[in-house]
Enzyme design. Structure first.
Site, PDB file in Angstrom:
ATOM      1  N   LYS A 209       0.837  -1.194   0.000  1.00  0.00           N
ATOM      2  CA  LYS A 209       0.000   0.000   0.000  1.00  0.00           C
ATOM      3  C   LYS A 209       0.876   1.250   0.000  1.00  0.00           C
ATOM      4  CE  LYS A 209      -3.947  -2.146   0.230  1.00  0.00           C
ATOM      5  NZ  LYS A 209      -5.038  -2.011  -0.755  1.00  0.00           N
ATOM      6  N   ASP A 237      -0.275  -0.165  -4.577  1.00  0.00           N
ATOM      7  CA  ASP A 237      -1.713   0.146  -4.590  1.00  0.00           C
ATOM      8  C   ASP A 237      -1.951   1.457  -3.847  1.00  0.00           C
ATOM      9  OD1 ASP A 237      -4.452   0.200  -4.458  1.00  0.00           O
ATOM     10  OD2 ASP A 237      -4.680  -1.694  -3.397  1.00  0.00           O
ATOM     11  N   GLU A 263      -2.014   0.079  -8.690  1.00  0.00           N
ATOM     12  CA  GLU A 263      -3.442  -0.237  -8.582  1.00  0.00           C
ATOM     13  C   GLU A 263      -4.221   0.988  -8.110  1.00  0.00           C
ATOM     14  OE1 GLU A 263      -6.048  -3.269  -5.791  1.00  0.00           O
ATOM     15  OE2 GLU A 263      -4.075  -3.886  -6.521  1.00  0.00           O
ATOM     16  N   GLU A 292     -11.916  -2.709  -8.923  1.00  0.00           N
ATOM     17  CA  GLU A 292     -12.544  -3.347  -7.761  1.00  0.00           C
ATOM     18  C   GLU A 292     -13.659  -2.509  -7.154  1.00  0.00           C
ATOM     19  OE1 GLU A 292     -10.306  -2.506  -3.763  1.00  0.00           O
ATOM     20  OE2 GLU A 292      -8.814  -2.879  -5.294  1.00  0.00           O
ATOM     21  N   ASP A 315     -14.204  -7.962  -8.448  1.00  0.00           N
ATOM     22  CA  ASP A 315     -14.491  -8.095  -7.028  1.00  0.00           C
ATOM     23  C   ASP A 315     -15.793  -8.847  -6.898  1.00  0.00           C
ATOM     24  OD1 ASP A 315     -15.590  -7.438  -4.358  1.00  0.00           O
ATOM     25  OD2 ASP A 315     -13.795  -6.204  -4.198  1.00  0.00           O
ATOM     26  N   HIS A 342      -9.304  -8.733  -7.084  1.00  0.00           N
ATOM     27  CA  HIS A 342      -9.129  -8.166  -5.759  1.00  0.00           C
ATOM     28  C   HIS A 342      -9.830  -9.057  -4.742  1.00  0.00           C
ATOM     29  CE1 HIS A 342     -11.072  -5.769  -2.513  1.00  0.00           C
ATOM     30  NE2 HIS A 342      -9.854  -5.312  -2.362  1.00  0.00           N
TER      31      HIS A 342
END
Length: 427
Positions: A209, A237, A263, A292, A315, A342
């Site tokens: 992240k 992401d 992402e 997602e 998703d 995801h």
């Protein structure tokens, strides 16, 4: 039901935009006259779950009293019934809260259907005739890029070698990547230990992240790259944190750690923005992944047409139901964009494994550049928890869609009256 888990206490799931998520779900149970039940859920982050529950209740009148046989004989019609009510559709259509609620209801129907057939959902789909699969999809709004005839042709062509691919999945499982090592709220010490443990357990693909602080991102990504080595795969992401120009500049600075993709670099609705980011980062060898966050099949159509994504993310409940995911998988195959689902959230690993198994066996017939996200949180609350071996999803064997929660877990975590939340209030 409103079911919430206090994951924010240990920063599980934390990212640049969602700093204190409590993994939660609007949990749907369908009861039938003969005693069978179907289970579905829509994933949320805590606050607002009660709104999704209200939306589910508002849809109940379109479902209660129908027979499963009538629904599955015209699944496309039932899908359109839920998304096209003359008054309810004003609240969407097929977007936001009403989209989540519709997905929870539809997925509960799929779960019930698979249970009646005595098969896990992926096997129910794999064993379907291509015409039956196509009949479950609503092609309205997407027929300009994917017709029923094209979808049928894709599925028919993929029948060659289908049994061999199914046998392969049963032996080896579907390749996965992990996000559990590098939530944004984790300390460096925790990050190092989790990476070391993951490497020891066979993981070779890691997602990190980013997006809160550039210099800290550079430091953390260097640390993780050092931990996992140059040959393993790293993804980053941002969870929609940046504007377009900011995304390009920020990711360019992170290019030194050689991420496979960035992402959700910007708003999940900004198709042209994703396309601009994709074009700018292509010379650096960095792809863009998205899809997602509540995207419907119509938005996916435009992402694919605009060449805005190098990797498609589906998703299992925020994108929508099985019906909608079938459409996206087929469109992604037509546009030759690999699907890497995801699954960060309560129950999402359990659900999405069924979709990606179907994709490989019956649609894409390809594992290159493909993997499915895995997070190591909350699986113990499900009656059929996901099974991971050597960083691969092992196909589930129990009938249904794998989203039934243990009654004891629901009782303890129901909000606000469950024991877990009573304890939090006291604190």
């Amino acid at each position: 039901m409103d079911v919430r888990f206090p994951t924010s206490l240990e920063q599980h799931g934390s990212d640049a935009m969602h700093t204190d998520p409590d993994y939660s779900a609007a949990y749907v149970v369908l009861d039938t006259d003969d005693g069978l039940k179907g289970f579905g859920l829509a994933f949320t982050l805590g606050k607002g779950t009660e709104i999704v529950v209200c939306a589910v209740q508002a849809l109940a009148g379109l479902v209660v009293g129908k027979s499963l046989q009538d629904i599955v004989c015209n699944f496309r019609g039932f899908y359109r019934l839920l998304t096209s009510d003359g008054q309810m559709r004003w609240l969407g259509p097929e977007k936001g809260v009403i989209h989540l609620a519709t997905a929870a209801v539809l997925n509960a129907v799929w779960d019930l259907w698979a249970r009646v057939e005595g098969k896990p959902l992926w096997k129910l789909l794999v064993d379907m005739d291509p015409k039956q699969i196509v009949s479950c999809i609503d092609f309205r709004y997407i027929s300009d890029v994917l017709t029923e005839e094209e979808a049928l042709d894709i599925l028919v062509k993929a029948k060659e070698g289908k049994q061999q691919r199914e046998d392969q999945m049963l032996r080896q499982g579907y390749p996965a990547y992990t996000t559990s090592c590098a939530w944004l709220g984790y300390s460096d010490q925790q990050l190092k230990q989790l990476c070391a443990d993951a490497l020891q357990n066979g993981w070779s693909k890691f997602k990190v992240k980013v997006g809160a602080d550039l210099e800290d991102d550079i430091r953390r990504c260097r640390l993780i790259r050092q931990m996992i080595g140059p040959s393993n795969t790293l993804m980053i992401d941002a969870n929609q944190r940046w504007d377009v120009a900011e995304a390009i500049s920020w990711v360019t600075r992170l290019a030194e750690v050689k991420p496979l993709w960035i992402e959700e670099p910007t708003s999940p609705d900004d198709i042209l923005g994703h396309a601009a980011i994709s074009k700018a980062l292509a010379p650096l060898g960095i792809g863009v992944a998205s899809g997602e966050q509540c995207h419907n099949r119509v938005m996916f159509k435009q992402f694919l047409q605009a060449s805005a994504l190098q990797f498609v993310q589906i998703d299992s409940c925020r994108l929508g139901s099985v019906n909608e995911n079938l459409a996206v998988l087929l469109m992604a195959h037509k546009f030759k964009v690999p699907v890497c689902p995801h699954a960060g959230g309560v129950g999402l690993c359990e659900l999405v494994q069924h979709l990606i198994l179907f994709d490989y066996i019956c649609v894409s017939a390809d594992l290159s550049s493909r993997m499915c996200e895995y997070v190591d949180h909350l699986h113990e609350h499900f009656t059929s928890p996901v099974v991971i071996e050597n960083a691969h999803y092992i196909p589930p064997k129990d009938p249904g869609y794998s989203c039934e929660m243990l009654e004891s877990s629901v009782k303890r975590h129901e909000f606000p009256g469950g024991d877990v939340w009573k304890l939090q209030i006291k604190k």
